[in-house]
Design an enzyme around this catalytic site. Sequence first.
Site, PDB file in Angstrom:
ATOM      1  N   CYS A 134      35.228  46.885  41.158  1.00  0.00           N
ATOM      2  CA  CYS A 134      36.250  46.353  42.063  1.00  0.00           C
ATOM      3  C   CYS A 134      37.080  47.429  42.749  1.00  0.00           C
ATOM      4  CB  CYS A 134      37.174  45.419  41.288  1.00  0.00           C
ATOM      5  SG  CYS A 134      36.313  44.315  40.162  1.00  0.00           S
ATOM      6  N   HIS A 192      45.973  44.232  43.838  1.00  0.00           N
ATOM      7  CA  HIS A 192      44.637  43.886  43.351  1.00  0.00           C
ATOM      8  C   HIS A 192      44.582  42.389  43.047  1.00  0.00           C
ATOM      9  CE1 HIS A 192      40.690  44.825  41.894  1.00  0.00           C
ATOM     10  NE2 HIS A 192      40.931  44.276  40.723  1.00  0.00           N
ATOM     11  N   HIS A 215      37.366  37.349  45.626  1.00  0.00           N
ATOM     12  CA  HIS A 215      37.235  38.732  45.149  1.00  0.00           C
ATOM     13  C   HIS A 215      35.902  39.266  45.639  1.00  0.00           C
ATOM     14  CE1 HIS A 215      37.387  42.355  43.065  1.00  0.00           C
ATOM     15  NE2 HIS A 215      37.764  41.960  41.866  1.00  0.00           N
TER      16      HIS A 215
END
Length: 635
Positions: A159, A290, A339
């Site tokens: 990520c 995030h 995401h």
Amino acid sequence: MTDACVIASGAVSALGLGPLAYRVPGAGEPAPVAITRDAELDRAGLLRPFAARAPAELGVAPGTDRATDLLKAALSQTLAALEAVRPGFRGERIGIALGTSSGGMLTAERFFAARAEGVDAGSLAALASGATYFAPFNDALAAFGLERTPLRTHLLAACAASTLAIGLGLRWLDRDACDLVLAGGYDALSTFVAAGFEALRATTASKSRPFRVGRDGMALGEGAAVVALVREDRRRGAPVIVRVAGFGASTDAVHITAPDRTGSGLARAGAAALADAGWPASRVGLVSAHATATPYNDAMESRAIAALLATRGPGERSDAPGAGAPPPVVHPFKAQIGHTLGAAGVLEALAASAALNASIAPPAASEGELDPDAPAHLLERAEPRPLSAALKLSAAFGGANAALLLTSSASGRRPRRPRAVVLRAHARVTGSDLGRLAEATGIARDRLARLDALCRLGLTAVAALAAIVGADSLRGAGIVAGHALATIDTNEVYDARRRARGARFVEPRLFPATSPNAIAGECAIAYQLTGPSFAVGAGLGGALEALRAAADLVASSDADRMVVLAADDAGPVARELLGLTGAEHRTLACGAVALLLQAAPGDTERLRKVDPDLPVDHEGPVGHLALLRWIDEHA
């Protein structure tokens, strides 16, 4: 002034193509949300089948792999924009840094299934060529004649991949290693990945609600984005979209999937980005979070943001004088586009850039009561607000953290002078023994037994390195893992069980090990390697990419010491794939190599110098054998 200026970009997300992919609503508007119940994940039997898919039509000819198509779409837009603002750019020294979490996983799923079904070798070979992590990277570059670019790297950093890619591009420009950088990331939706995140209880049952009471996780998304970066003093009149003025990276070294709940690891990355830019925390008006909407991650990130911005003096606020003004706005973009894993950092950075340019504080898509354990300043609707800087934060599997400081005007940044880099020591192993490894690391034997073979090999090599230099010499260092075929054998085991039991019943214990960054994370935990960490691999010589990237970080003062690690478990799937792709003549051996790089000492100690601009050969020895050859040639 040597900010890295973004002069062109291309993007794809569930919100659309180009600027639509990261658009910021106008004043008074709420955040658009593209997350819906996903038919494909529903058919796979997942209990939480929510996701955000990019448009079917991407503006490029469709190929056989969705991830490749997404990356091609973003690259196509960026290159077209570059032709307009910087004609003749192809004659310049180009660097390419692109990140991903799952690479060619969609093709890998088909390859694993076809292999299990015993299809003919010809059909299997066609799938094998696209089943690697690096296949979309190389195929997309080849579509635009960029596949032979000497300075190119493929970050396998989950990520945080594209945030790290942009940061690495900044360092290349700082060192004058190239004239122009193409940086970003990509990922496509796959049942393989969606099932793993659901098994880890990280996905939402409806919509993501970051920083809210009762939040239950994220929805996955797919997308890609690429930005073109040049130095401020070499932009040749090209208009600037945004400036990258600072970069920082760190590792939690606490847990392979769960964050450090204190937020200290992420805070260190953010503080490093601010220090790199020479930018005061009081002038940060926007935090691009995030924000995975998982209980622990949001609470950790809230603490990290508070620690980063605690340096404000009494009455100070972001971007404007005056007491009592609101704190920086937190923007949780994943709640809108899902995401997007390897694309998340760059898409979120572009959204923050759009907010800076429009002087609009963006709204959050989440609803509900704010969690007092995860406080964040969220807006229900967009508000006009003067903004001069945004802090982009990213966190990833393995405890990897990265941060960027983005500014709307020149920061006055002065990068550090590059340092000489030397190799202090290296160690090689050809296998692992649980008993000896438990004794060397202090990790319980039963926990080691639960790790995959690749992680055990990596730990064994770092343990051997620690035996030479002392464990205290490793503490606080960073680590870069270099891959040839990465975790492909581990992936096949995980996917075989998914096919046999169904996506709802995959093993949560095994899923983290399918991340190529897991090996770096496990070693970081064992030896408290709290500097930058990630994995790389643009081909079979990925070990040399790791050496080059680690040398870059030491030369640029992002770390005083870096561990370079390459490991190959040489399992049956990896061996078969080499044969199917015409590389059966290239040796693939079980083993690992670990090196310790450090800034050159000031005394007369004679150590081997490491060139951060060393060439990377993907046609030579495979995996860790490439590092062994480099050591032999530079002895």
